[in-house]
Design a protein around this motif. Structure first.
Motif: not given
Length: 230
Positions: A153-156, A164-170, A174-176
């Motif tokens: 379970l991840v948050r993007a 396709n996912l892009v994460y924001n800053k910090t 561990f998400n990627p």
């Protein structure tokens, strides 16, 4: 196109008792908070959870802990969770503490199909008890196994319908790596966009690793607020 869930409850419905799940985030930063809430509502039991820490008493994974839904925790930091400490001391919760860098590499290795690796971290400590230690050159190294899970379970920040996912800053903590290590990866995204709207050079997680997405707003609580004294 990936599956787009209409509710958080639908997104976690296939997570059953005794499942092993990875949950992204560091403290309360970048946690899939709505998916966690849906797991609490589902009342699924006997979970093994792999995450950096276990949230706080009243938010994040701390809610699953409080509801006695976690049997085993694999992480690197106890954090600000008094219930976590109580359950460990009472023998109600099995805990496998791992140095933070080692935890990250175990997850990365699992996602890359690497069954084990050697690291100097933990040699000569209780972490090494019962584990294989080998010498390379003039230095001892401890063998650690890769980690995988039934669900990640991840948050993007943003995701498209291809997954396709892009994460924001910090929140890119561990998400990627967790997105690569789950048999099924479910992404909670702040904004869902159409294919082609994301800059291909800035995608952090390719859609091949993601099976489903859900769009929604997060509270983004602060674990510990520190302000300058006047």
């Amino acid at each position: 196109m990936k599956q787009i869930y209409s509710s958080y409850q639908e997104a976690v419905k296939d997570i059953k008792d005794n499942a092993t799940i990875m949950v992204g985030g560091f403290g309360l930063v970048g946690i899939p908070e709505n998916l966690i809430l849906a797991l609490v509502e589902s009342n699924v039991k006997h979970l093994t959870v792999i995450s950096n820490n276990c949230g706080v008493d009243d938010w994040g994974l701390g809610l699953l802990l409080k509801n006695k839904q976690i049997d085993k925790m694999i992480g690197s930091y106890v954090g600000e969770n008094k219930e976590f400490e109580r359950q460990v001391l009472a023998g109600e919760l099995e805990v496998e503490l791992t140095p933070q860098g080692t935890l990250a590499e175990r997850i990365r290795a699992g996602g890359a199909g690497i069954p084990a690796f050697y690291t100097p971290a933990g040699v000569g400590t209780p972490i090494a008890e019962g584990r294989e230690v080998r010498t390379f050159g003039d230095k001892e190294y401890l063998m650690q196994t890769g980690l995988t899970a039934d669900f990640s379970l991840v948050r993007a920040w943003k995701g498209d319908r291809y997954g396709n996912l892009v994460y924001n800053k910090t929140a890119r903590n561990f998400n990627p790596m967790m997105a690569t290590a789950g048999a099924v990866t479910i992404a909670e995204v702040e904004t869902l966009v159409e294919p082609g709207e994301l800059d291909a050079d800035r995608i952090h997680t390719p859609g091949i690793y993601v099976q489903g997405l859900i769009e929604g707003a997060q509270e983004k609580r602060i674990e510990r607020r520190t302000v300058t004294q006047a």
